[in-house]
Write a protein that holds these residues in place. Structure first.
Motif, PDB file in Angstrom:
ATOM      1  N   VAL A 114       0.833  -1.211   0.000  1.00  0.00           N
ATOM      2  CA  VAL A 114       0.000   0.000   0.000  1.00  0.00           C
ATOM      3  C   VAL A 114       0.869   1.263   0.000  1.00  0.00           C
ATOM      4  O   VAL A 114       0.616   2.199  -0.770  1.00  0.00           O
ATOM      5  CB  VAL A 114      -0.957  -0.021   1.214  1.00  0.00           C
ATOM      6  CG1 VAL A 114      -1.682   1.307   1.350  1.00  0.00           C
ATOM      7  CG2 VAL A 114      -1.951  -1.154   1.077  1.00  0.00           C
ATOM      8  N   ALA A 118       1.152   3.973  -2.872  1.00  0.00           N
ATOM      9  CA  ALA A 118       0.797   5.361  -2.520  1.00  0.00           C
ATOM     10  C   ALA A 118       1.836   6.325  -3.083  1.00  0.00           C
ATOM     11  O   ALA A 118       1.494   7.402  -3.584  1.00  0.00           O
ATOM     12  CB  ALA A 118       0.694   5.505  -1.006  1.00  0.00           C
ATOM     13  N   THR A 121       1.267   6.627  -6.752  1.00  0.00           N
ATOM     14  CA  THR A 121       0.099   7.485  -7.001  1.00  0.00           C
ATOM     15  C   THR A 121       0.449   8.962  -6.836  1.00  0.00           C
ATOM     16  O   THR A 121      -0.115   9.820  -7.527  1.00  0.00           O
ATOM     17  CB  THR A 121      -1.019   7.119  -5.993  1.00  0.00           C
ATOM     18  OG1 THR A 121      -1.233   5.719  -6.066  1.00  0.00           O
ATOM     19  CG2 THR A 121      -2.304   7.832  -6.300  1.00  0.00           C
ATOM     20  N   THR A 293      -5.052  11.812  -1.621  1.00  0.00           N
ATOM     21  CA  THR A 293      -5.335  10.403  -1.917  1.00  0.00           C
ATOM     22  C   THR A 293      -4.259   9.436  -1.404  1.00  0.00           C
ATOM     23  O   THR A 293      -4.570   8.451  -0.735  1.00  0.00           O
ATOM     24  CB  THR A 293      -5.487  10.225  -3.444  1.00  0.00           C
ATOM     25  OG1 THR A 293      -6.507  11.129  -3.867  1.00  0.00           O
ATOM     26  CG2 THR A 293      -5.880   8.820  -3.806  1.00  0.00           C
ATOM     27  N   SER A 294      -2.992   9.750  -1.692  1.00  0.00           N
ATOM     28  CA  SER A 294      -1.914   8.821  -1.308  1.00  0.00           C
ATOM     29  C   SER A 294      -1.902   8.618   0.203  1.00  0.00           C
ATOM     30  O   SER A 294      -1.638   7.515   0.695  1.00  0.00           O
ATOM     31  CB  SER A 294      -0.545   9.367  -1.709  1.00  0.00           C
ATOM     32  OG  SER A 294      -0.597   9.922  -2.951  1.00  0.00           O
ATOM     33  N   MET A 297      -4.965   6.584   1.480  1.00  0.00           N
ATOM     34  CA  MET A 297      -4.785   5.144   1.250  1.00  0.00           C
ATOM     35  C   MET A 297      -4.122   4.485   2.458  1.00  0.00           C
ATOM     36  O   MET A 297      -4.445   3.368   2.829  1.00  0.00           O
ATOM     37  CB  MET A 297      -3.871   4.926   0.023  1.00  0.00           C
ATOM     38  CG  MET A 297      -4.528   5.148  -1.307  1.00  0.00           C
ATOM     39  SD  MET A 297      -3.309   5.180  -2.637  1.00  0.00           S
ATOM     40  CE  MET A 297      -2.793   3.470  -2.714  1.00  0.00           C
ATOM     41  N   ALA A 393      -7.398   1.008   0.456  1.00  0.00           N
ATOM     42  CA  ALA A 393      -6.411   1.672  -0.406  1.00  0.00           C
ATOM     43  C   ALA A 393      -6.977   1.798  -1.822  1.00  0.00           C
ATOM     44  O   ALA A 393      -6.881   2.852  -2.461  1.00  0.00           O
ATOM     45  CB  ALA A 393      -5.108   0.880  -0.412  1.00  0.00           C
ATOM     46  N   TRP A 396      -9.890   4.386  -1.983  1.00  0.00           N
ATOM     47  CA  TRP A 396      -9.394   5.774  -1.964  1.00  0.00           C
ATOM     48  C   TRP A 396      -8.743   6.149  -3.291  1.00  0.00           C
ATOM     49  O   TRP A 396      -8.828   7.297  -3.733  1.00  0.00           O
ATOM     50  CB  TRP A 396      -8.419   5.989  -0.803  1.00  0.00           C
ATOM     51  CG  TRP A 396      -9.139   6.207   0.481  1.00  0.00           C
ATOM     52  CD1 TRP A 396      -9.263   5.341   1.518  1.00  0.00           C
ATOM     53  CD2 TRP A 396      -9.881   7.377   0.865  1.00  0.00           C
ATOM     54  NE1 TRP A 396     -10.028   5.880   2.522  1.00  0.00           N
ATOM     55  CE2 TRP A 396     -10.427   7.133   2.150  1.00  0.00           C
ATOM     56  CE3 TRP A 396     -10.162   8.591   0.253  1.00  0.00           C
ATOM     57  CZ2 TRP A 396     -11.206   8.062   2.827  1.00  0.00           C
ATOM     58  CZ3 TRP A 396     -10.941   9.529   0.923  1.00  0.00           C
ATOM     59  CH2 TRP A 396     -11.455   9.257   2.197  1.00  0.00           C
ATOM     60  N   LEU A 397      -8.102   5.163  -3.881  1.00  0.00           N
ATOM     61  CA  LEU A 397      -7.477   5.410  -5.184  1.00  0.00           C
ATOM     62  C   LEU A 397      -8.551   5.785  -6.213  1.00  0.00           C
ATOM     63  O   LEU A 397      -8.394   6.745  -6.990  1.00  0.00           O
ATOM     64  CB  LEU A 397      -6.765   4.115  -5.617  1.00  0.00           C
ATOM     65  CG  LEU A 397      -5.535   4.200  -6.481  1.00  0.00           C
ATOM     66  CD1 LEU A 397      -4.532   5.169  -5.901  1.00  0.00           C
ATOM     67  CD2 LEU A 397      -4.891   2.818  -6.589  1.00  0.00           C
TER      68      LEU A 397
END
Lengths: 545, 504
Positions: A114, A118, A121, A293-294, A297, A393, A396-397
């Motif tokens: 994750v 992250a 991302t 976002t990252s 997650m 995760a 949220w992505l």
């Protein structure tokens, strides 16, 4: 890959992102691509190491070979103890001790996966990228270290380092009021970490005390090693000579029942502040809803997993009697949390808020698994922790991708997105169904095992948890159906589906979710041996006191 | 050995033992002569460079003495010479006092480095206060009798007074005379002296002795006059507090309500604050151990009393800290909290089961000193650039001077006791002592205060990283000050990663 066994893999797991922090710091800001590549490389290498560890775990007899131990702080204390004729000098000892077992390895893999994704991302982020990578890698290093630490002080170092990194990440990049969110983190998780530090230091001075023979003399060692503390709390060492026993008696009084209960409750609150535990959950709700976002997650899945892992290792396994006494209370808290979180999620009109309350609700299953206090429950807890880390995760992505395009996460303003964003919506549907607990996806075995475990010990409470599953389906399907299907807004028809940099992490996470759902033995077989060992230890501790 | 050989050997031994002190005296004379003959006015930063170099020599001499006195042969030799001191000045062996003295010399070095390239008029009376304060602290650290204790205190006050006369008084010209800090300082110093001497006179009246060892021997004889003994201890404690701990603190917060504050951000003022607190804690540690005064007070009441003082000081400082808007005030109240922390090991040294050591005190002092000096230097630069001392002056520092902001993060994390800085282990070491002594309530107070204080300390981070300032220009620091800040920050990180380096 055999050469990997020669390396100090566990240390490399957290040192790689830590070195990445340094490299990012030293790279000039104008060389954005180089910095980005370095950050991604440093973030993904631990995933490679974790995969190797996972693959070779069984061959290494339950992971026993994967342990590293070095003296870190050895300080002679200028006082001596005496008992009868015996005389002992004292010293303080904290070690750099890291190891993996069946409890930590799945979570370590989830953490590496994750956090690594992250960082990938974060490539899309534009605001103060250097600092973002720096702190995100710091968070990754801390969380990975936390799952491996086998010394109480080392554990606290990692947990507090993670908090510092999160403070910056939420404060600078959080929306709408990042500063306030960061302050709430300080109040919530900060309090938790301080409570834990106080408990751990008390354990170091009591259960962590051991008497060693140093030549002719005895030496009293105050140690923070997990193994030593566990032995001090759970098992009487019958091999100790009378001289050593007398000295131990002179040095420290055994922990009474009352003190043990207080220490366990303090841990419950301390770790509960990370998990979260009602009513200490508000800071984590805001942190999730406001984080980029990252970071979301990590905060929604991994941080609660870290809290639950800590509670299991340092709370339940060290204080089994006290945990068993409080098991019904934990189960009640779990049910209340499950229902309360689900009801609130049902009322939310914003996807970010919905996911935040969904994570609160899902943690209810973790509490139920812990409260079951049997092997199935323990398996269910670990499964559910890993599954929810991956599932949240992924969710949220998806929400991050939708927000980037629609500039909103309000459910009422989105609809029919399956037409313009079929790939993202497909992933969204799969992740949502996994959260509901549909068979074939990772959410199912975790919920099933936790409830099966609870049926064995507290059947009425297990029955009371059933409406939670229905409510989970209700809030998640409501969101999925509204966002994915129905009429589409004119402005949303021109959206472009996922780019490669978005799609790759989604596919990897979904692959893991399907793998765990279809082949739960991928996880259970690997950790079975260790879990049986841990459960036996739990039983022994419960019987022996 | 003939008498003359023995006398010669003793003289030689005494001289060798006092080399660092003699070197400091020589520095003081040189600096004073330079002031008298106006040498420093034309010579730029010459007085600073001289002080800096000299401090390195003094440090080397003090380190050599500490290590040499640690060898068994030297101890035997010293033991053969009787009480181990000359003219009331005890020799420093491989012990806690030596370590404290070395730490304070390091602090003085950093302070001189930080202020080396300041404007001439701000260069604090050409560093006269440095050797004066160091000599005073040296006497305070291991007094063998009440006279050396008194002389040490007065020397320290003299250093503070010279600093105040040279700098602060100029800033407060607009105030009416009685409010001027220098005058207020002088009055309070006088009160402190009076209280101290009055208390000492009681002790002398009761025991007929000024020597601490003799007082220790005669302590049981004065039990019938215990109330007078309590009075003496109370008066001396108040005197000590007013003269050393409270007064430099007064420099910082005495004009709290003033809006256009122009507190001295000088590293020199901070040096006296921090060194004074460290010396007070060390002298308390020494007196409790050497005079057996606890017998008079009762071990338990002294133990609980000291813990209560430490806890109330931390709680008071924390509550006040949360209200502050001025950057200097935050540091000022941080110093109050830390002085409470310094008292904890002193209190725990009286614990019935486990006696705590000097090491937590020394370690905490070292990291507190480094963080305080570094933070003061940065705040001084910010104030210079913005023209005010408000916390908001730090807004957007990350954009203007990222490395300076990074250094400030290290100092803030150290204050808050967070990894990977020395402050973390300082906190852990002291908390561990409380846990070992089963002083759980004190542990609870420290945890609560740490949490609340962390919020206030993080105000610096919020300003630097999460707010934007009106000024976009980067801060320009002189090379020496930058070097001083780097030394403080790097030392804190190294101590955070390898605390054993100093703890051993």
């Amino acid at each position: 890959m055999a050469f990997l066994t020669e390396l100090p893999l566990l240390s490399l797991m957290w040192l790689t992102p830590a070195a990445g922090m340094l490299l990012v710091l030293l790279t000039p800001a104008r060389q954005g691509r180089v910095m980005q590549s370095l950050a991604v490389l440093a973030a993904l290498l631990p995933l490679l190491f974790a995969a190797f560890l996972y693959a070779t775990f069984n061959q290494q007899q339950g992971g026993g070979a994967y342990a590293e131990h070095h003296h870190w702080i050895e300080i002679p204390l200028p006082f001596a103890l005496s008992a009868g004729q015996a005389y002992s000098e004292a010293k303080l000892s904290f070690s750099y001790a890291v190891a993996v077992d069946g409890l930590s390895l799945p979570l370590l893999l989830a953490a590496a996966l994750v956090t690594g994704l992250a960082v990938v991302t974060a490539v899309q982020l534009r605001k103060r990228r250097k600092a973002f990578y720096f702190w995100l890698l710091g968070l990754e290093a801390s969380l990975i270290g936390l799952f491996m630490a086998r010394d109480v002080l080392l554990f606290i170092v990692f947990i507090q380092a993670a908090l510092v990194a999160l403070y910056f990440l939420l404060g600078i990049w959080g929306n709408p009021d990042g500063e306030r969110t960061a302050n709430r983190l300080l109040a919530g998780a900060g309090l938790g970490s301080l409570l834990l530090l106080a408990v751990f230091l008390i354990l170091t001075c009591t259960a962590g005390l051991r008497i060693e023979k140093a030549g002719e003399q005895l030496q009293t060692v105050y140690s923070g090693g997990y193994g030593g503390i566990a032995r001090g709390l759970l098992a009487e060492d019958t091999s100790m000579s009378q001289e050593v026993l007398d000295m131990r008696e002179a040095a420290v009084a055994p922990l009474s029942e009352g003190v043990r209960m207080v220490l366990f409750i303090l841990q419950l609150i301390g770790f509960g502040l990370f998990m979260p535990l009602l009513p200490f959950h508000t800071w984590l709700m805001r942190a999730q809803a406001g984080a980029p976002t990252s970071v979301a997650m990590i905060v929604s899945g991994l941080l609660p997993a870290a809290g639950a892992y800590g509670l299991l290792r340092y709370g339940v396994f060290l204080f089994p009697e006290q945990a068993e006494k409080l098991a019904p209370a934990m189960a009640v808290i779990g049910i209340v949390q499950l229902l309360y979180g689900a009801l609130l999620a049902l009322r939310q009109t914003d996807m970010r808020q919905l996911l935040a309350y969904a994570s609160l609700s899902q943690m209810g299953f973790i509490w139920l698994g812990i409260a079951a206090f049997n092997e199935i429950g323990l398996q269910g807890t670990i499964f559910q922790l890993m599954a929810s880390s991956l599932c949240f995760a992924l969710l949220w992505l998806v929400v991050g991708s939708l927000q980037e395009r629609a500039k909103t996460t309000a459910i009422s303003e989105l609809g029919g997105l399956a037409r313009s964003l079929p790939f993202i919506c497909g992933i969204f549907m799969a992740a949502g169904l996994s959260l509901i607990g549909i068979p074939g996806l990772a959410g199912f075995p975790g919920i099933l095992l936790s409830l099966l475990g609870l049926f064995d010990t507290l059947p009425w409470l297990a029955a009371a948890a059933m409406p939670g599953i229905v409510l989970t389906a209700a809030y998640m399907l409501r969101c999925l159906l509204r966002v994915i299907f129905g009429p589409i807004d004119e402005r949303h028809t021109a959206f472009k589906d996922a780019r490669f940099i978005e799609a790759a992490p989604m596919i990897i996470l979904l692959a893991f979710i399907v793998l765990l759902g279809c082949f739960p033995s991928f996880l259970t077989d690997t950790v079975q041996q260790s879990i049986t060992g841990l459960y036996s230890q739990l039983l022994a501790g419960r019987m022996g006191g | 050995m003939t008498n003359s050989e023995a006398l010669g050997s003793q003289l030689w031994w005494s001289t060798v033992q006092l080399i660092p002190e003699l070197l400091l005296l020589l520095l003081l004379i040189t600096l004073a002569a330079g002031v008298r003959f106006r040498l420093w006015n034309q010579a730029g930063a010459a007085s600073g460079w001289l002080t800096l170099t000299w401090l390195v020599v003094v440090f080397a001499a003090a380190l050599w003495r500490m290590l040499a006195n640690g060898t068994e042969a030297a101890i035997e030799f010293a033991e053969g010479r009787g009480p181990g001191g000359v003219a009331g000045i005890t020799y420093l062996a491989l012990n806690a006092e030596s370590l404290m003295f070395l730490l304070i010399i390091v602090g003085a070095f950093v302070v001189v480095l930080l202020s080396l390239e300041e404007e001439r008029e701000r260069r604090i009376n050409h560093y006269l206060y440095i050797p004066t304060a160091l000599l005073g602290i040296r006497l305070l650290l291991a007094p063998s009798n009440l006279i050396t204790l008194y002389v040490g205190l007065e020397l320290f006050s003299l250093a503070a007074l010279s600093l105040i006369f040279a700098t602060l008084n100029k800033r407060y010209k607009h105030l009416s005379r009685p409010e001027r800090p220098a005058l207020r300082f002088s009055v309070r110093s006088g009160v402190g002296t009076a209280l101290l001497l009055f208390g000492m006179s009681y002790i002398y009246g009761l025991t007929g002795e000024l020597d601490l060892a003799a007082i220790r021997a005669g302590i049981s004889d004065i039990k019938p006059y215990a109330s007078l003994g309590y009075m003496a201890i109370l008066l001396m404690a108040c005197g000590l507090g007013v003269k050393v701990a409270a007064l430099p603190f007064g420099i910082w917060v005495s004009n709290e309500e003033e809006t256009n504050t122009s507190f001295s951000y000088t590293a020199g003022a901070m040096f006296l604050t921090v060194a004074g607190q460290g010396a007070t804690a060390a002298v308390l540690f020494h007196l409790l151990r050497e005079t057996a005064i606890v017998q008079l007070l009762g071990l338990n009441s002294a133990y609980v009393g000291l813990q209560a003082i430490a806890a109330s000081q931390m709680a008071w400082g924390t509550v006040a800290l949360l209200r502050q808007k001025q950057a200097a005030h935050i540091l000022g109240w941080a110093s109050v909290i830390n002085s409470g922390y310094l008292l904890v090991p002193v209190a725990l040294s009286l614990a019935p089961v486990h006696s705590s050591s000097f090491a937590p005190l020394g370690y905490h002092f070292a990291v507190y000193m480094l963080a305080m000096f570094g933070a003061t230097a940065i705040l001084a630069a910010v104030r210079e650039a913005t023209g005010h001392g408000k916390l908001s002056g730090l807004a957007g520092l990350y954009h203007r001077s990222p490395w300076l902001a990074a250094a400030m993060v290290v100092f803030v994390l150290s204050f808050a006791g967070l990894p990977v800085t020395g402050g973390f282990f300082a906190k852990v070491y002291i908390w561990l002592g409380s846990a070992a002594a089963e002083a759980y309530w004190l542990l609870g107070v420290m945890a609560a205060c740490t949490l609340a204080a962390t919020y206030a300390y993080f105000g610096f981070i919020r300003q630097m990283f999460m707010r934007t300032g009106s000024d976009e220009r980067s801060l320009q620091l002189p090379f020496a000050a930058s070097a001083g800040i780097v030394i403080c920050a790097v030392a804190l990180v190294v101590l955070g990663l390898f605390p054993g380096l100093l703890m051993k």
